[in-house]
Design a protein around this motif. Structure first.
Motif, mmCIF file in Angstrom:
data_model
loop_
_atom_site.group_PDB
_atom_site.id
_atom_site.type_symbol
_atom_site.label_atom_id
_atom_site.label_comp_id
_atom_site.label_asym_id
_atom_site.label_seq_id
_atom_site.Cartn_x
_atom_site.Cartn_y
_atom_site.Cartn_z
ATOM 1 N N ILE A 6 50.681 -111.165 -3.652
ATOM 2 C CA ILE A 6 51.030 -112.007 -4.789
ATOM 3 C C ILE A 6 50.416 -113.393 -4.606
ATOM 4 O O ILE A 6 49.853 -113.980 -5.545
ATOM 5 C CB ILE A 6 52.554 -112.097 -4.961
ATOM 6 C CG1 ILE A 6 53.104 -110.769 -5.485
ATOM 7 C CG2 ILE A 6 52.938 -113.231 -5.927
ATOM 8 C CD1 ILE A 6 54.615 -110.722 -5.579
ATOM 9 N N ALA A 9 46.782 -113.173 -5.354
ATOM 10 C CA ALA A 9 46.541 -113.150 -6.799
ATOM 11 C C ALA A 9 46.675 -114.552 -7.391
ATOM 12 O O ALA A 9 45.898 -114.949 -8.267
ATOM 13 C CB ALA A 9 47.526 -112.192 -7.474
ATOM 14 N N LEU A 10 47.647 -115.322 -6.911
ATOM 15 C CA LEU A 10 47.812 -116.689 -7.378
ATOM 16 C C LEU A 10 46.617 -117.553 -6.967
ATOM 17 O O LEU A 10 46.152 -118.397 -7.734
ATOM 18 C CB LEU A 10 49.105 -117.285 -6.837
ATOM 19 C CG LEU A 10 50.409 -116.705 -7.397
ATOM 20 C CD1 LEU A 10 51.609 -117.292 -6.665
ATOM 21 C CD2 LEU A 10 50.515 -116.966 -8.892
ATOM 22 N N ALA A 13 43.774 -116.843 -9.268
ATOM 23 C CA ALA A 13 44.000 -117.476 -10.571
ATOM 24 C C ALA A 13 43.730 -118.979 -10.501
ATOM 25 O O ALA A 13 43.153 -119.557 -11.428
ATOM 26 C CB ALA A 13 45.432 -117.216 -11.039
ATOM 27 N N SER A 97 43.047 -108.328 -19.711
ATOM 28 C CA SER A 97 44.237 -107.787 -19.073
ATOM 29 C C SER A 97 44.775 -106.594 -19.852
ATOM 30 O O SER A 97 45.112 -105.550 -19.277
ATOM 31 C CB SER A 97 45.311 -108.881 -18.970
ATOM 32 O OG SER A 97 46.524 -108.350 -18.509
ATOM 33 N N TRP A 227 39.983 -110.577 -5.995
ATOM 34 C CA TRP A 227 40.289 -109.739 -7.166
ATOM 35 C C TRP A 227 39.922 -108.281 -6.917
ATOM 36 O O TRP A 227 40.691 -107.367 -7.234
ATOM 37 C CB TRP A 227 39.549 -110.283 -8.375
ATOM 38 C CG TRP A 227 39.936 -109.636 -9.680
ATOM 39 C CD1 TRP A 227 39.244 -108.679 -10.360
ATOM 40 C CD2 TRP A 227 41.111 -109.904 -10.457
ATOM 41 N NE1 TRP A 227 39.909 -108.333 -11.514
ATOM 42 C CE2 TRP A 227 41.049 -109.069 -11.597
ATOM 43 C CE3 TRP A 227 42.193 -110.763 -10.296
ATOM 44 C CZ2 TRP A 227 42.045 -109.081 -12.570
ATOM 45 C CZ3 TRP A 227 43.180 -110.772 -11.274
ATOM 46 C CH2 TRP A 227 43.095 -109.936 -12.391
ATOM 47 N N VAL A 239 47.877 -105.538 -11.465
ATOM 48 C CA VAL A 239 47.015 -106.663 -11.093
ATOM 49 C C VAL A 239 46.517 -107.435 -12.307
ATOM 50 O O VAL A 239 46.521 -108.679 -12.319
ATOM 51 C CB VAL A 239 45.813 -106.166 -10.260
ATOM 52 C CG1 VAL A 239 44.892 -107.343 -9.901
ATOM 53 C CG2 VAL A 239 46.285 -105.463 -8.998
ATOM 54 N N TYR A 242 47.795 -110.833 -13.935
ATOM 55 C CA TYR A 242 47.667 -112.105 -13.231
ATOM 56 C C TYR A 242 46.538 -112.962 -13.806
ATOM 57 O O TYR A 242 46.530 -114.178 -13.625
ATOM 58 C CB TYR A 242 47.438 -111.872 -11.733
ATOM 59 C CG TYR A 242 48.731 -111.703 -10.965
ATOM 60 C CD1 TYR A 242 49.458 -112.804 -10.550
ATOM 61 C CD2 TYR A 242 49.229 -110.439 -10.696
ATOM 62 C CE1 TYR A 242 50.651 -112.659 -9.863
ATOM 63 C CE2 TYR A 242 50.417 -110.276 -10.009
ATOM 64 C CZ TYR A 242 51.131 -111.384 -9.596
ATOM 65 O OH TYR A 242 52.313 -111.236 -8.927
ATOM 66 N N SER A 243 45.588 -112.338 -14.480
ATOM 67 C CA SER A 243 44.515 -113.129 -15.091
ATOM 68 C C SER A 243 45.045 -114.030 -16.191
ATOM 69 O O SER A 243 44.396 -115.012 -16.561
ATOM 70 C CB SER A 243 43.431 -112.197 -15.657
ATOM 71 O OG SER A 243 43.906 -111.499 -16.803
ATOM 72 N N LEU A 245 47.265 -116.074 -15.891
ATOM 73 C CA LEU A 245 47.538 -117.381 -15.295
ATOM 74 C C LEU A 245 46.295 -118.274 -15.283
ATOM 75 O O LEU A 245 46.412 -119.493 -15.112
ATOM 76 C CB LEU A 245 48.032 -117.215 -13.862
ATOM 77 C CG LEU A 245 49.459 -116.699 -13.675
ATOM 78 C CD1 LEU A 245 49.733 -116.453 -12.200
ATOM 79 C CD2 LEU A 245 50.467 -117.687 -14.235
ATOM 80 N N LEU A 277 54.923 -112.536 -16.265
ATOM 81 C CA LEU A 277 54.383 -111.989 -15.015
ATOM 82 C C LEU A 277 55.497 -111.632 -14.045
ATOM 83 O O LEU A 277 55.423 -110.622 -13.337
ATOM 84 C CB LEU A 277 53.428 -112.991 -14.375
ATOM 85 C CG LEU A 277 52.043 -113.074 -15.014
ATOM 86 C CD1 LEU A 277 51.267 -114.250 -14.440
ATOM 87 C CD2 LEU A 277 51.275 -111.790 -14.788
ATOM 88 N N GLN A 281 56.047 -107.877 -12.577
ATOM 89 C CA GLN A 281 55.989 -107.586 -11.156
ATOM 90 C C GLN A 281 57.316 -107.102 -10.592
ATOM 91 O O GLN A 281 57.422 -106.824 -9.409
ATOM 92 C CB GLN A 281 55.541 -108.839 -10.393
ATOM 93 C CG GLN A 281 54.094 -109.192 -10.624
ATOM 94 C CD GLN A 281 53.169 -108.065 -10.215
ATOM 95 O OE1 GLN A 281 53.260 -107.542 -9.119
ATOM 96 N NE2 GLN A 281 52.275 -107.677 -11.114
#
Length: 300
Positions: A6, A9-10, A13, A97, A227, A239, A242-243, A245, A277, A281
């Motif tokens: 996570i 992923a942040l 972003a 997404s 990614w 996944v 998350y885009s 964000l 999000l 999740q």
């Protein structure tokens, strides 16, 4: 997803959100296709002789490279040129997404839980409100081009997932090495030929060089590798949201580094994106951390 992934992923972003500030500054010194040429030339060519090719066919490698880079950015640049503002274009691009989720459901026959569906709907509502608050006008042709760019990005997500477990960094290096020549040809054809590169060499300062290095090494190597790794480990349905964000961090970066203003509507809409999000999740019935980890490591 595990807590570590996570955070990854942040990080992606944040890197890609700040990338829009870098692009905005860099494009004041380098035309779009030349900018893309320098990006992929520096990201791929210096390392391609030292990094082993990922264990996939050349055909799959080319398909990922073209969909992830050439087709995506070509449509994006043309769309902006036809009237789509850069800011609104970055928002519309995140429709990848939803394209990714639709393609994933069709290709991998995965099922979307009702909580994931609600989370995605809430996050998309936030994105819509951000775009509406920008009061930007755009042409229909520009909109369609950016949607094509988003679909191309979604296609690359599915191809990366289908490729199976790979060295993500090697994948980014080798797909990047495919793209400099096509972008060089497009720059030569549409941006003034060799005179453009002579002018860039004469006028490029440390700010422009820093933008090229950021988009080549940070955005491509770190963002792209992270990614791709997440796409290998987890379902694209988990996944891809998350885009959403990325525009949030793009607005925050613009506020911090370019002095751009953020309205109350944008802040509230950003909260909706984060909320959506969080719901996406947490698709299981339990909100305990142990259940969270157990549910989201299923795709490892």
């Amino acid at each position: 997803m595990s807590y570590q992934h996570i955070l990854l992923a942040l990080l992606v972003a944040i890197v890609w959100g700040f990338n829009f500030v870098v692009i905005k500054i860099g494009l004041t010194e380098v035309p779009p296709f030349a900018f893309a040429f320098f990006r992929y030339a520096l990201a791929g060519l210096p390392l391609v002789l030292f990094v082993k090719r990922p264990a996939i066919s050349i055909k799959m490698l080319i398909a990922i490279g073209l969909s992830m880079g050439l087709i995506k950015f070509s449509f994006l640049f043309v769309g902006i040129n036809l009237g789509m503002s850069a800011g609104l274009g970055s928002l519309i691009l995140q429709s990848q997404s939803f394209f990714t989720i639709i393609l994933s459901l069709c290709v991998f026959h995965q099922r979307l839980s009702w909580k994931q569906g609600i989370g995605i709907l809430i996050a998309f509502t936030g994105i819509f409100l951000i775009g509406h608050g920008m009061h930007s006008s755009s042409s229909l042709a520009g909109l369609l081009c950016v949607l094509c760019a988003a679909f191309s990005w979604a296609t690359s997500n599915i191809l990366v997932r289908k490729a199976g477990p790979l060295d993500s960094f090697a994948l980014i290096v080798w797909t990047s090495s495919i793209l400099p020549l096509p972008f060089l040809g497009m720059s030569y054809a549409f941006e003034g030929g060799i005179e453009t590169f002579i002018r860039i060499g004469q006028q490029l300062d440390w700010t422009g060089l820093g933008c090229i290095l950021y988009i080549s090494w940070i955005a491509t190597w770190i963002g792209g590798t992270g990614w791709a790794k997440l796409m290998h480990l987890y379902s694209p349905c988990i996944v891809a949201p998350y885009s959403l964000l990325i525009p949030v961090f793009a607005f925050l970066s613009g506020w911090l580094f370019l002095g751009e203003t953020i309205s109350l509507q944008t802040m509230l809409a950003s909260f909706l994106v984060f909320t959506g999000l969080a719901i996406n999740q947490w698709p299981g019935g339990s909100w305990m951390p142990s259940a969270f980890l157990r549910q989201h490591t299923a795709f490892k």
